[in-house]
Design an enzyme around this catalytic site. Sequence first.
Site, short mmCIF file in Angstrom:
data_model
loop_
_atom_site.label_atom_id
_atom_site.label_comp_id
_atom_site.label_asym_id
_atom_site.label_seq_id
_atom_site.Cartn_x
_atom_site.Cartn_y
_atom_site.Cartn_z
N MET A 179 62.37 11.75 54.17
CA MET A 179 62.51 10.85 53.03
C MET A 179 63.85 11.10 52.36
SD MET A 179 59.72 9.12 52.69
CE MET A 179 58.99 8.69 51.12
N CYS A 180 64.37 10.10 52.00
CA CYS A 180 65.64 10.21 51.26
C CYS A 180 65.35 10.59 49.81
CB CYS A 180 66.37 8.88 51.27
SG CYS A 180 66.46 8.13 52.91
N ARG A 181 66.40 10.77 49.09
CA ARG A 181 66.31 10.98 47.64
C ARG A 181 67.21 9.93 47.01
NH1 ARG A 181 62.26 14.20 46.38
NH2 ARG A 181 61.57 12.55 47.75
#
Length: 240
Positions: free
Chosen positions: A1-3
């Site tokens: 997951m990105c931030r």
Amino acid sequence: MCRHLGWLGAPVSVSSLLLDPPSGLLVQSYAPRRQKHGVVNADGWGVGFFDGAVPRRWRSASPIWGDASLASVAPALTSGCVVAAVRSATIGMPMDASAAAPFSDGEWLLSHNGVVDRAVLPVSPAAESVVDSAQLAALIFDRGLHTLGDTVSEVGLADPSARLNILAANGSRLLATTWGDTLSILRRCDGVVLASEPYDDHPEWRDVPDRHLVDINGADVTLTPLTAYERPRKRKVPPR
Ligand code: GLN
């Protein structure tokens, strides 16, 4: 997951949001504190900001920590509306700068933190990349951001394993959804920050509950629960 991170408020520098905080996006790229999926966010980054009504973007397929120019230029990039992200690519997705958020339709900047089965999305010739996030962004742009909550709920029902944290801004408004991952909000005296995780230990960070729509309009912040649709599962989401 990105931030990802969004800012709406007084003009501030990109470095003050991304690089200077002790756990800003730069640090989150190699040492995120709340990341549940993936370990580091080394597959690119992007920062978008509004210059008047014009969205401008700087995106890269390289780790943000290795960029040779960002630390020098970011203090000079100031804006009252910013959307930025560091990327941890989903397996099988392309690895070029066009797959890094924020995506844009020329009016909005949009980041997606999550994953979605592209088979449930309509094929969009307007998508900026084949990456799932760009395909989802194209659907959201096509439907209109005023339907963001409905579109996310509908996609979430079509793909029950999807994670659909969206962050979008148009210069005067900041919208976000929580659907499977974390999001925190900090109301500062000069504006509002939304971030996948707090960039420091300020006591006024608040967690946004899952399956909510956040709508920030000036200093007004509205949280609305996202309701599930009673629709068959794994059905293609039709364009409108
Ligand atoms: N699925 C998107 C990608 O591959 C976003 C990934 C993420 O949130 N880590 O880029």
